[in-house]
Design an enzyme around this catalytic site. Structure first.
Site: not given
Ligand code: PRP
Length: 186
Positions: A47-48, A103-104, A107, A156-157, A163, A169
């Site tokens: 979903k990101g 992509e968001d 990582d 941690f964003v 989310d 979000r």
């Protein structure tokens, strides 16, 4: 969770709405230049990436189709080889398309690494990856996006599609999450 608690978990804004908008405008120009009028297929990984997709698709002027996928990767411990499970696939074949995965965040790199392998096997004309955020310090597999708008440290964003337990979000900016003992870390 009360609204007060919800807001308290937003530690600080690290990328503003204006900075995101400016970076996306530039990225749109780069994509236009790269494809020089050739049609592209933008593939968003849910979903990101849904917010980023909505903005980047409006920043390009080349003929553009859009598609959505939902992918989850499963691994055992620190093993780098794994499988990506597609929980929702594209509604068309990407064969012969110039595909850009949107992509968001990259990582560990596992999701994109697997997804690229999978889409490559379907014989696109070309395949590139654009990500809003890149956290190279967290990489487990060797993966480098073709275009990355912001490189960030290991915060941690949340926000702009990202989310924490499905919340945040809808924030229009990227913020650092205020981790506390009562909150679940993703
Ligand atoms: C996030 C993000 C990427 C993935 C990146 O998705 O959207 O797809 O993690 O992580 P990786 O580089 O370690 O593989 P997430 O699994 O949180 O799901 P979501 O997009 O539904 O929030």
């Amino acid at each position: 969770m009360t609204t007060q608690e919800y807001e308290k978990n937003i530690k600080r804004v690290i990328i503003t709405e204006e900075e995101i908008a400016a970076a996306i405008k530039e990225a749109g120009k780069k994509i236009d230049a790269m494809y020089d009028g050739h049609p592209i297929l933008l593939v968003s990984v849910l979903k990101g990436a849904f917010v980023f997709m909505a903005d980047i698709c409006r920043a390009v002027t080349v003929p553009c189709e859009i598609g959505f996928m939902c992918a989850k990767s499963y691994y055992n411990g620190t093993e780098s080889a794994g499988v990506v499970k597609i929980t929702m696939d594209l509604d068309r074949d990407n064969k012969d398309y110039h595909v850009i995965i949107v992509e968001d965040i990259v990582d560990t790199g596992r999701t994109l690494n697997d997804l690229c392998r999978m889409l490559c096997a379907r014989n696109p004309r070309s395949l590139r990856v654009i990500t809003l955020l890149d956290k190279p310090s967290r990489r487990i597999v060797d993966f480098k996006p073709d275009l990355s708008l912001f490189t960030i440290p290991d915060y941690f964003v949340i926000g702009y599609g990202l989310d924490c337990a499905e919340y945040y979000r809808n924030l229009p900016y990227i913020a650092e999450y205020n981790e506390c003992k009562d909150c679940d870390k993703k």
